[in-house]
Structure formats: C-alpha cells, structure tokens
Design an enzyme around this catalytic site. Sequence first.
Site, short mmCIF file in Angstrom:
data_model
loop_
_atom_site.label_atom_id
_atom_site.label_comp_id
_atom_site.label_asym_id
_atom_site.label_seq_id
_atom_site.Cartn_x
_atom_site.Cartn_y
_atom_site.Cartn_z
N LYS A 13 22.56 -6.16 -19.51
CA LYS A 13 21.83 -7.43 -19.70
C LYS A 13 20.93 -7.74 -18.50
O LYS A 13 19.77 -8.07 -18.66
CB LYS A 13 22.79 -8.62 -19.82
CG LYS A 13 23.73 -8.60 -20.98
CD LYS A 13 24.49 -9.93 -21.08
CE LYS A 13 25.34 -10.27 -19.88
NZ LYS A 13 26.54 -9.45 -19.69
N ARG A 88 28.53 -18.25 -22.36
CA ARG A 88 29.65 -17.32 -22.31
C ARG A 88 30.82 -17.82 -23.17
O ARG A 88 31.83 -17.12 -23.28
CB ARG A 88 30.19 -17.22 -20.89
CG ARG A 88 29.47 -16.28 -19.92
CD ARG A 88 30.00 -14.87 -20.01
NE ARG A 88 30.27 -14.14 -18.79
CZ ARG A 88 29.44 -13.80 -17.83
NH1 ARG A 88 28.22 -14.22 -17.83
NH2 ARG A 88 29.83 -13.05 -16.83
N ARG A 127 28.37 1.30 -10.34
CA ARG A 127 27.27 0.35 -10.11
C ARG A 127 27.25 -0.13 -8.66
O ARG A 127 28.26 -0.56 -8.12
CB ARG A 127 27.47 -0.85 -11.04
CG ARG A 127 26.42 -1.92 -10.88
CD ARG A 127 26.38 -2.82 -12.07
NE ARG A 127 27.32 -3.93 -11.99
CZ ARG A 127 27.34 -4.93 -12.85
NH1 ARG A 127 26.49 -4.94 -13.87
NH2 ARG A 127 28.19 -5.91 -12.73
N ARG A 160 29.85 -4.77 -6.14
CA ARG A 160 30.33 -6.13 -6.35
C ARG A 160 31.85 -6.13 -6.36
O ARG A 160 32.45 -5.27 -6.99
CB ARG A 160 29.82 -6.65 -7.70
CG ARG A 160 28.43 -7.24 -7.63
CD ARG A 160 27.89 -7.57 -8.99
NE ARG A 160 28.82 -8.29 -9.86
CZ ARG A 160 28.48 -8.76 -11.06
NH1 ARG A 160 27.26 -8.59 -11.51
NH2 ARG A 160 29.35 -9.39 -11.81
N ARG A 171 37.71 -8.71 -16.94
CA ARG A 171 36.43 -9.27 -17.41
C ARG A 171 36.19 -8.87 -18.87
O ARG A 171 35.65 -9.65 -19.65
CB ARG A 171 35.28 -8.77 -16.52
CG ARG A 171 35.28 -9.48 -15.16
CD ARG A 171 34.41 -8.76 -14.16
NE ARG A 171 33.01 -8.80 -14.48
CZ ARG A 171 32.11 -7.94 -14.00
NH1 ARG A 171 32.49 -6.96 -13.19
NH2 ARG A 171 30.84 -8.05 -14.33
P1 AMP Z 1 27.91 -11.92 -14.30
O1 AMP Z 1 27.07 -11.55 -13.13
O2 AMP Z 1 27.11 -12.51 -15.43
O3 AMP Z 1 28.83 -10.81 -14.74
O4 AMP Z 1 28.86 -13.12 -13.80
C1 AMP Z 1 29.77 -12.94 -12.74
C2 AMP Z 1 30.87 -14.00 -12.80
O5 AMP Z 1 30.29 -15.31 -12.69
C3 AMP Z 1 31.66 -14.05 -14.10
O6 AMP Z 1 32.72 -13.11 -14.13
C4 AMP Z 1 32.17 -15.49 -14.08
O7 AMP Z 1 33.23 -15.65 -13.17
C5 AMP Z 1 30.97 -16.24 -13.52
N1 AMP Z 1 30.02 -16.67 -14.60
C6 AMP Z 1 28.74 -16.27 -14.77
N2 AMP Z 1 28.18 -16.87 -15.84
C7 AMP Z 1 29.15 -17.67 -16.36
C8 AMP Z 1 29.21 -18.54 -17.49
N3 AMP Z 1 28.15 -18.70 -18.31
N4 AMP Z 1 30.37 -19.20 -17.73
C9 AMP Z 1 31.44 -19.07 -16.90
N5 AMP Z 1 31.46 -18.26 -15.84
C10 AMP Z 1 30.33 -17.55 -15.56
#
Ligand code: AMP
Length: 221
Positions: A13, A88, A127, A160, A171
């Site tokens: 994404k 989400r 990654r 990360r 996740r």
């Molecule tokens: P991502 O980079 O999109 O994988 O997001 C990393 C982390 O940020 C996720 O595992 C959540 O802990 C938090 N996070 C990001 N976007 C959201 C969202 N829309 N709702 C809740 N937590 C989020």
Amino acid sequence: MNFIFLGPPGSGKGTQAKRVCEQLRLLHLSTGDVLRDAVKNGTELGRKAQQFMEAGELVSDELIVGIIEEKLQAGQLDRGFVLDGFPRTVPQAEALKEMMDKNGKEIDSAILLDVSDEEVIKRLSGRFTCPTCGEMYNYPNKMPRNEGVCDKDGTQLVRRPDDEEAVVRNRLEVYQRQTAPIVDFYRSESLLREIPAEGKLDEITKMVLEVMKVAQRRDYY
Ligand code: AMP
C-alpha cells in the site's frame, strides 16, 4: 481524486501510494507515517500511540479519526488524496464517510491490494527503510546498490521494530479481525476494486493507475 488503499501489512500500500501520488500529484496520507513521526518527535500523540504500535495493535479509533479530521479542516485533503492505512476498522470507515459527506467530498474507490499471509511474512522480514529520507527497500526485489545503505543519501538502513516476525504475525491477526471487515463495507458501497498484488512492482502500479483512471472517468457520466 480521492482514494483509499486497503490490504494487509506488507501488501505494498505504502509503496504504491507513494508512486501514484507522485505521478498524479495527490496527497499521500499514511496514518502509520504520521504516528511514527509523532513517536520520533515525542509528541503527546506519539506517547499515546507508541505501545500499541510496538505490539502490532491498533491505536484508538478516536485518536486516528482526530488526525484525519484535523487534516480535513486544514484543507490538506482538498486537492485529492490517497489514504494509506486508514480506515482500519468499521467505525473508522463510518467516521470517514460522515466526514466526507459533511465536507461535500466523495471517495472514488477503495483499492484492495490482495496478497497471501505467506507472501506478507516473506516481504516484511526483508523490508528496510531509510530513517533520513523514508526510501523503502525490499530484499530481494528492490535492493540498495550498497548493502544496508540508502542509495539516495548513504544513511544506514533500519528495520521497523514492528516488522519483527512475532509482531508481524500479530499485525496479520489484527488485520483479519479488525480490518478485513471493512472490505465488505466498501463492497456494499460498490466502491471496492481488487488488485492481485504479488507480481512485479511496476505491473502492480500500472494496474492501480488503470483502476484509478476508470474510477475517475465514471464521475463524468
Ligand atoms: P502502518 O504503517 O500502516 O502499518 O501502521 C503502523 C501502526 O500504526 C499500526 O500497526 C497501528 O499500530 C498504527 N496505525 C496506523 N494506522 C492506524 C489506524 N488507521 N488505526 C489504528 N492504528 C493505526
């Protein structure tokens, strides 16, 4: 043009959103990036989000919806956007719909990048990101010219913390439990477009751009 990119962690994404936004001059809004910046800068938002992020859990809907609302009020979403990592949960998707309606905006499509769990684990364990410029690398598909070092600025690449395998598994579980239901939400709104996303980066970008073009053309009829 207003789009949502959906898909499990590691579905591409972020990479695809960055590519198409550069090409189409849209705002790429990643809630994960906003939260990582907040953690890095030690803000209140960062302090509230950090422990959830490290465990691979979602932060509260209220906190996340607040971020989007703030950007909307500030006019940052006025020139078209791709949302990456938001919504989400079903309550987030409902809150987004309400915010869009209130501001006379519409989502053109929710684009789902489809990849298997197996592929996700393989991708995330390979990654790496540049902490200076945010460039992402992926072994074996997109390797830096010099191992472990960013091509653009020579910074040492990092993984990360939430890409460690145990956290990745959590996740994925969180995705199945809390995020997968929004696929049905957008299907029922006739906004869902699905793209098989295990192929080559450029080919997937081409498919995403095509879907975006068709969704936008639909608005003229
Ligand atoms: P991502 O980079 O999109 O994988 O997001 C990393 C982390 O940020 C996720 O595992 C959540 O802990 C938090 N996070 C990001 N976007 C959201 C969202 N829309 N709702 C809740 N937590 C989020």
